[in-house]
Design an enzyme around this catalytic site. Sequence first.
Site, mmCIF file in Angstrom:
data_model
loop_
_atom_site.group_PDB
_atom_site.id
_atom_site.type_symbol
_atom_site.label_atom_id
_atom_site.label_comp_id
_atom_site.label_asym_id
_atom_site.label_seq_id
_atom_site.Cartn_x
_atom_site.Cartn_y
_atom_site.Cartn_z
ATOM 1 N N ARG A 150 0.855 -1.189 0.000
ATOM 2 C CA ARG A 150 0.000 0.000 0.000
ATOM 3 C C ARG A 150 0.889 1.238 0.000
ATOM 4 N NH1 ARG A 150 -3.681 2.244 5.010
ATOM 5 N NH2 ARG A 150 -1.797 3.464 5.362
ATOM 6 N N TYR A 158 -2.400 12.211 6.670
ATOM 7 C CA TYR A 158 -2.806 10.956 7.291
ATOM 8 C C TYR A 158 -1.884 9.805 6.906
ATOM 9 C CZ TYR A 158 -4.743 9.688 2.750
ATOM 10 O OH TYR A 158 -4.891 9.397 1.425
ATOM 11 N N ASP A 170 -4.910 3.845 0.028
ATOM 12 C CA ASP A 170 -6.011 4.163 0.940
ATOM 13 C C ASP A 170 -6.297 5.663 0.862
ATOM 14 O OD1 ASP A 170 -7.791 4.394 3.032
ATOM 15 O OD2 ASP A 170 -6.558 3.312 4.489
ATOM 16 N N HIS A 179 -8.686 7.145 2.637
ATOM 17 C CA HIS A 179 -9.213 7.577 3.941
ATOM 18 C C HIS A 179 -10.432 8.464 3.807
ATOM 19 C CE1 HIS A 179 -7.063 6.125 7.389
ATOM 20 N NE2 HIS A 179 -5.945 6.113 6.697
ATOM 21 N N GLU A 194 -8.826 1.971 -1.560
ATOM 22 C CA GLU A 194 -9.564 1.789 -0.305
ATOM 23 C C GLU A 194 -10.203 3.081 0.172
ATOM 24 O OE1 GLU A 194 -7.076 0.225 2.788
ATOM 25 O OE2 GLU A 194 -8.391 1.022 4.336
ATOM 26 N N GLU A 202 -13.525 -0.802 6.971
ATOM 27 C CA GLU A 202 -12.793 -0.951 8.235
ATOM 28 C C GLU A 202 -13.540 -0.381 9.429
ATOM 29 O OE1 GLU A 202 -9.107 1.075 7.061
ATOM 30 O OE2 GLU A 202 -9.563 2.640 8.509
ATOM 31 N N ARG A 206 -13.526 -4.800 3.903
ATOM 32 C CA ARG A 206 -12.423 -4.623 4.853
ATOM 33 C C ARG A 206 -12.846 -4.721 6.317
ATOM 34 N NH1 ARG A 206 -7.925 -3.649 4.692
ATOM 35 N NH2 ARG A 206 -7.963 -1.671 5.798
ATOM 36 N N GLU A 219 -4.273 -6.963 5.332
ATOM 37 C CA GLU A 219 -3.410 -5.816 5.641
ATOM 38 C C GLU A 219 -2.461 -6.202 6.781
ATOM 39 O OE1 GLU A 219 -5.472 -2.423 7.238
ATOM 40 O OE2 GLU A 219 -3.932 -1.033 6.554
ATOM 41 N N TRP A 227 -12.155 11.752 8.059
ATOM 42 C CA TRP A 227 -10.866 11.122 8.383
ATOM 43 C C TRP A 227 -10.725 9.877 7.522
ATOM 44 C CZ3 TRP A 227 -6.145 10.285 9.788
ATOM 45 C CH2 TRP A 227 -5.730 9.030 10.209
HETATM 46 O O1 EZ4 Z 1 -6.714 4.825 9.815
HETATM 47 O O2 EZ4 Z 1 -6.625 2.055 11.979
HETATM 48 O O3 EZ4 Z 1 -6.215 0.789 6.461
HETATM 49 N N1 EZ4 Z 1 -5.884 1.220 7.488
HETATM 50 C C1 EZ4 Z 1 -6.248 2.371 8.026
HETATM 51 C C2 EZ4 Z 1 -5.778 2.689 9.407
HETATM 52 C C3 EZ4 Z 1 -6.798 3.493 10.166
HETATM 53 C C4 EZ4 Z 1 -6.641 3.391 11.637
HETATM 54 C C5 EZ4 Z 1 -7.791 4.081 12.340
HETATM 55 O O4 EZ4 Z 1 -8.129 3.437 13.468
HETATM 56 O O5 EZ4 Z 1 -6.945 3.135 7.383
HETATM 57 O O6 EZ4 Z 1 -4.565 3.359 9.383
HETATM 58 CO CO CO Z 2 -7.861 2.168 5.789
#
Ligand code: EZ4
Ligand code: CO
Length: 405
Positions: A147, A159, A212, A214, A238, A264, A285, A341, A405
């Site tokens: 990733r 992030y 990812d 986010h 993701e 997630e 996920r 992961e 986030w």
């Molecule tokens: O941001 O676990 O794919 N993994 C992620 C992680 C999450 C944290 C948040 O609790 O996106 O880094």
């Molecule tokens: Co993630």
Amino acid sequence: MKIKEINVYVCSPGRNFVTVKVITEEGIYGLGDATLNGREMAVVSYLQEHVAPCLIGRNAHDIEDIWQYLYKGVYWRKGPVNMAAIAAIDMALWDIKGKAAGLPVYQLLGGKSRQAVTLYAHASGENVEDTLDKTEDLIKQGFKAIRLQSAVPGLNVTYGVLGDKKDYYELQGNRPLPPEEPWSTQKYFNMIEELFSKARARFGNDVHLLHDVHSRLTPIESAKLGKLLEPYNLMFLEDASIAENQDSYKIIRHHTTTPLAIGETYNTIWDCKDLIQNQLIDYLRAAATHAGGITALRRMADFASIYNVKTAPHGAPDLSPICFAAHMHLNIWAPNFGIQEFVGLGNEQSKSIFKQSIEVKQGMAYVSDAPGLGIEFDEEAAKEFPYKRSYLPVSRLEDGTVWNW
Ligand code: EZ4
Ligand code: CO
């Protein structure tokens, strides 16, 4: 086999972990993970005050009945606190059943569908070149999937990239409060294509690449990103967008063939039922700790399989090694397993508390034949690393608006 005692432990070997131990009258015990990152103590209280008293004296073999009792029986269905508590009890009961049978949990699920579990590792860099150098290191270690994340030029923090800080605790200082991070979709788009075009040019087409987002993009922006990255053949993109409105993924899906992954933060199948049924995603996920344990994840995997959706469990550092063990049993069994992961088997502090029986070689993970989940928890070692309040960062646009986030 009656449940005699339920204990809840919180320790912080780098990250806070909430561990549940269910002990039976016969002395067989099971372990479960109840870690809800940033809101840990809510689950501890819920377990101690509301869950444990209802389970004393019940038969530990009644995994399904206890799951339904804690889900349907509470009136307040779903929710992260409730489902993390159910998850930990559920994992512990599977651990007990395995130990009682003398079999690893994957045997109880139906046995092995594969010999090893493919992992994807993280390359998170300060800039594109740094991410690529980290990718090269991981390829040399034998990882087959990686990733890629890079800090965004022009944003002071991004992030997933901690800069010179070794963990979120250091980032938050001694009086932890949520750090705040800026976000600019425009600046991100300036960086992202360069990252993946350079990665393919440098590493060729054999390694699997992932990314990812986010949830920082709107659906139409995600659609644009998916199209932009199509030439670089990602295994998946993701959390491209928030899917509280599951229909919104139609916008992304209709514009791009880049495979999509999400889940997630999901607590139950209801968070992703429409995404799966309408074939709007490719990988689910969901994590055992946050979506109701092994019982729930097994059901979600079976439902996903009839729509060609594969499993790709969350494996961030804020899920305890007990969750990772639970995932490994699910992964080695699930016919529609995709990828796991992976951020390592824990730091030295964590390894002194959690004795894991999983082996990792050349980017693949192997489950042992130890009965149950195959993990031990050292209560004395855990006491050396007490709970410390911690938060995930909060994201804001450059004008100060709170963002995803
Ligand atoms: O941001 O676990 O794919 N993994 C992620 C992680 C999450 C944290 C948040 O609790 O996106 O880094
Ligand atoms: Co993630």
